[in-house]
Scaffold this motif. Structure first.
Motif, PDB file in Angstrom:
ATOM      1  N   PHE A  77      -0.745  -4.402   6.082  1.00 56.73           N
ATOM      2  CA  PHE A  77      -0.556  -5.226   4.894  1.00 56.73           C
ATOM      3  C   PHE A  77       0.056  -6.575   5.261  1.00 56.73           C
ATOM      4  CE2 PHE A  77       2.606  -5.975   1.281  1.00 56.73           C
ATOM      5  CZ  PHE A  77       1.743  -6.815   0.602  1.00 56.73           C
ATOM      6  N   GLY A  78       1.107  -6.528   6.057  1.00 61.76           N
ATOM      7  CA  GLY A  78       1.748  -7.780   6.460  1.00 61.76           C
ATOM      8  C   GLY A  78       0.835  -8.653   7.306  1.00 61.76           C
ATOM      9  N   GLY A  79       0.092  -8.046   8.228  1.00 58.99           N
ATOM     10  CA  GLY A  79      -0.797  -8.821   9.096  1.00 58.99           C
ATOM     11  C   GLY A  79      -1.939  -9.470   8.328  1.00 58.99           C
ATOM     12  N   ILE A  80      -2.575  -8.698   7.455  1.00 59.37           N
ATOM     13  CA  ILE A  80      -3.682  -9.240   6.663  1.00 59.37           C
ATOM     14  C   ILE A  80      -3.187 -10.328   5.710  1.00 59.37           C
ATOM     15  CG2 ILE A  80      -5.410  -8.691   4.916  1.00 59.37           C
ATOM     16  CD1 ILE A  80      -6.191  -7.791   7.670  1.00 59.37           C
ATOM     17  N   THR A  81      -2.012 -10.113   5.125  1.00 59.93           N
ATOM     18  CA  THR A  81      -1.433 -11.126   4.237  1.00 59.93           C
ATOM     19  C   THR A  81      -1.197 -12.428   4.997  1.00 59.93           C
ATOM     20  OG1 THR A  81      -0.355  -9.474   2.836  1.00 59.93           O
ATOM     21  CG2 THR A  81       0.542 -11.703   2.783  1.00 59.93           C
ATOM     22  N   ALA A  82      -0.597 -12.330   6.179  1.00 58.16           N
ATOM     23  CA  ALA A  82      -0.343 -13.533   6.983  1.00 58.16           C
ATOM     24  C   ALA A  82      -1.644 -14.242   7.334  1.00 58.16           C
ATOM     25  CB  ALA A  82       0.417 -13.153   8.254  1.00 58.16           C
ATOM     26  N   TRP A  83      -2.676 -13.476   7.674  1.00 57.21           N
ATOM     27  CA  TRP A  83      -3.962 -14.068   8.061  1.00 57.21           C
ATOM     28  C   TRP A  83      -4.635 -14.748   6.874  1.00 57.21           C
ATOM     29  CZ3 TRP A  83      -8.954 -11.705   6.811  1.00 57.21           C
ATOM     30  CH2 TRP A  83     -10.025 -12.438   7.313  1.00 57.21           C
ATOM     31  N   GLU A  84      -4.732 -14.038   5.743  1.00 60.71           N
ATOM     32  CA  GLU A  84      -5.435 -14.608   4.589  1.00 60.71           C
ATOM     33  C   GLU A  84      -4.687 -15.816   4.017  1.00 60.71           C
ATOM     34  OE1 GLU A  84      -8.340 -11.546   2.474  1.00 60.71           O
ATOM     35  OE2 GLU A  84      -6.257 -11.286   1.843  1.00 60.71           O
ATOM     36  N   VAL A  85      -3.383 -15.728   3.924  1.00 55.73           N
ATOM     37  CA  VAL A  85      -2.622 -16.835   3.361  1.00 55.73           C
ATOM     38  C   VAL A  85      -2.639 -18.043   4.299  1.00 55.73           C
ATOM     39  CG1 VAL A  85      -0.337 -17.595   2.606  1.00 55.73           C
ATOM     40  CG2 VAL A  85      -1.184 -15.346   1.952  1.00 55.73           C
ATOM     41  N   SER A  86      -2.592 -17.800   5.599  1.00 53.48           N
ATOM     42  CA  SER A  86      -2.685 -18.916   6.558  1.00 53.48           C
ATOM     43  C   SER A  86      -3.997 -19.664   6.387  1.00 53.48           C
ATOM     44  CB  SER A  86      -2.558 -18.391   7.992  1.00 53.48           C
ATOM     45  OG  SER A  86      -1.278 -17.867   8.230  1.00 53.48           O
ATOM     46  N   ILE A 237      -8.202  -8.550  -0.038  1.00 58.98           N
ATOM     47  CA  ILE A 237      -7.925  -7.502   0.953  1.00 58.98           C
ATOM     48  C   ILE A 237      -6.426  -7.274   1.070  1.00 58.98           C
ATOM     49  CG2 ILE A 237      -8.186  -6.826   3.362  1.00 58.98           C
ATOM     50  CD1 ILE A 237     -10.732  -8.462   3.471  1.00 58.98           C
ATOM     51  N   ALA A 238      -5.666  -8.378   1.178  1.00 59.29           N
ATOM     52  CA  ALA A 238      -4.210  -8.246   1.306  1.00 59.29           C
ATOM     53  C   ALA A 238      -3.617  -7.602   0.061  1.00 59.29           C
ATOM     54  CB  ALA A 238      -3.590  -9.623   1.532  1.00 59.29           C
ATOM     55  N   THR A 239      -4.084  -7.985  -1.107  1.00 61.38           N
ATOM     56  CA  THR A 239      -3.564  -7.400  -2.346  1.00 61.38           C
ATOM     57  C   THR A 239      -3.843  -5.900  -2.404  1.00 61.38           C
ATOM     58  OG1 THR A 239      -3.956  -9.506  -3.478  1.00 61.38           O
ATOM     59  CG2 THR A 239      -3.589  -7.568  -4.852  1.00 61.38           C
ATOM     60  N   ALA A 240      -5.078  -5.518  -2.055  1.00 63.74           N
ATOM     61  CA  ALA A 240      -5.441  -4.099  -2.077  1.00 63.74           C
ATOM     62  C   ALA A 240      -4.599  -3.302  -1.076  1.00 63.74           C
ATOM     63  CB  ALA A 240      -6.924  -3.933  -1.772  1.00 63.74           C
TER      64      ALA A 240
END
Length: 473
Positions: A77-86, A237-240
């Motif tokens: 979750f943290g990794g995907i969030t960092a990737w998508e938000v970046s 993806i990050a939200t899910a």
């Protein structure tokens, strides 16, 4: 003499010694390293599966599996969030610092070229002694267009369309400038051919330079809207994953409570708190960013586009108005004066664009200058009609004064329209910059914060599960 070993005598029934068969290339015999390795991997996986199956039948084993799954979910979750938000933060940064400024520069190139054409015609109408302020305006426009072309060439890498149009403008601009100088030189000497040179220069401007500048503007504006689309896309993806991770943590704590009657597990509770912060930060931060970027687009960029189109129509209308007097009816199209017909067309476009700009303006500071432009446009049209009537009656000098005179002329109205549009553009540019910068800043810190909180959440989940495991030792 004895026969050599393994040699059969003639007529003897003794079988000959068998030569060992050589293995064929590419075929592995039983016991080969490759087969042994494959068998080892299969046995290893089978052993691992067996151990997992055995572990799942005991409470410590189940706790270990639950802890591992929850930690993996939180880290993912943290990794995907960092990737998508970046990715979205980079797109928002491009909107503010790259694509919108390039779009604005492309519009300025178009405006500078159109204004230079207008100034050239105005200077020609003034006679052999061109007014200094008109000549300075022309030189400034050409210098501005050249400078912005150099800047655009250095910042439009990756856009073949933009590079092609920049090259085309750079190729044609010196030719246009040369034609204008020829027109000036002949006009100073009183040669009628000067008007022909000026009309040829205007033709090059309207058929080659301005269309290339328009395509450059459209290409850069298209890239701006692509950046908008990328920055606005919701991080699904990050939200899910965030919802799944929180669901897993909630389930693990509920299971822990039902088996131990302990309300809280500090590690799992800390992991849940950290994951909740990341999810809320993601949802709220992206919602705020999307709202601000949408505002910058609807009340900034869209207004800028309409106002730029209005200003360009105003400039082209003024150039055609001047050329109507320069040509003196020598250029016809469908039996009508071409430049007068083009003037009417551009004034109609100007009226429509100003109406659209009023509808897009969301405050008095943006609305007032556009309404000033509308009022001066109406007066311009009235004075133009009077000038055409004077010219048609045979009073060329009187019509000339009504068009380029210092007071009471159409040129005075044009200058007021242009100044009002310049004021409106400055206001809308500020509106865009403020809203777009706020949208970009709403995502600041989220990628790094999400990654750090995810690591803390995973550590908390691991600590919480390990304390439960310690109770079985």
């Amino acid at each position: 003499m004895a026969n050599p070993p393994n040699v059969r005598e003639p007529g003897s029934r003794q079988p000959a010694a068998q030569v060992p068969a050589q293995p064929r290339p590419g075929i592995r015999r039983a016991g080969s390293p490759l087969l042994e390795r494959g068998r080892g991997l299969g046995e290893s996986w089978a052993g691992t599966r067996g151990r997992l199956s055995a572990a799942a039948k005991t409470e410590p084993g189940r706790l270990w599996i639950i802890g591992t799954v929850v930690a993996v979910l939180v880290v993912a979750f943290g990794g995907i969030t960092a990737w998508e938000v970046s990715d979205r933060s980079a797109a928002a940064q491009d909107v503010v610092s790259r694509s919108q400024p390039l779009s604005a520069d492309a519009a300025s190139i178009y405006r500078s070229l159109a204004d230079a054409d207008t100034a050239a015609a105005s200077g020609f109408l003034a006679g052999g002694q061109e007014p200094l302020d008109v000549r300075k305006r022309y030189d400034t426009d050409i210098a501005t267009a050249s400078r912005l072309l150099v800047k655009a060439a250095g910042n439009t890498s990756g856009s073949a369309e933009s590079a092609q149009q920049i090259a085309r403008i750079n190729e044609q601009l010196p030719l246009y400038n040369g034609l204008v100088e020829q027109a000036r030189a002949n006009n100073r000497q009183g040669f009628p051919v000067g008007g022909a040179y000026l009309r040829f220069a205007n033709q090059k401007m309207t058929t080659e330079l301005l269309p290339a500048a328009q395509k450059l503007y459209e290409a850069e504006t298209g890239r701006l809207y692509e950046d908008y689309g990328q920055a606005d896309t919701w991080p699904y993806i990050a939200t899910a994953l965030g919802v799944v991770a929180l669901g897993g943590l909630g389930w693990a704590q509920r299971r822990n409570y039902r088996r131990t009657n302990r309300v809280f597990n500090q590690g799992l509770l800390a992991a849940t708190a950290a994951s909740t912060v990341v999810l809320l930060w993601l949802v709220v931060g992206h919602a705020v960013a999307a709202h601000d970027l949408s505002t910058s687009r609807s009340h900034g960029q869209e207004s800028l586009k309409v106002l730029n189109d209005a200003r360009i129509s105003s400039l082209q209308a003024r150039a055609n108005e001047n050329l109507t007097l320069v040509a003196r009816g020598a250029v016809l199209e469908d039996g009508k004066d071409k430049y007068e017909a083009d003037f009417t067309k551009e004034m109609s476009t100007l009226s429509a664009k100003l109406g659209a700009a009023v509808n897009l303006a969301d405050d008095k500071a943006g609305d007032a200058p556009v309404k000033d432009a509308q009022a001066n446009m109406a007066q311009w049209q009235s004075r133009h009609a009077a000038a055409r009537k004077t010219d048609d009656s045979g009073d060329y000098d009187g019509a000339l004064k009504q068009v380029i005179g210092a007071t009471g002329s159409t040129g005075e109205c044009f200058d007021k329209v242009d100044a009002a549009l310049d004021s409106a553009l400055a206001h809308e540019q500020q509106e865009f910059t403020t809203a777009a910068s706020d949208g970009r800043d709403a995502l600041t810190g989220l990628p790094v914060g999400a990654a750090l909180l995810a690591v803390l959440a995973a550590a908390g989940a691991g600590l919480g599960i390990s304390r439960r495991l310690a109770e079985y030792r």
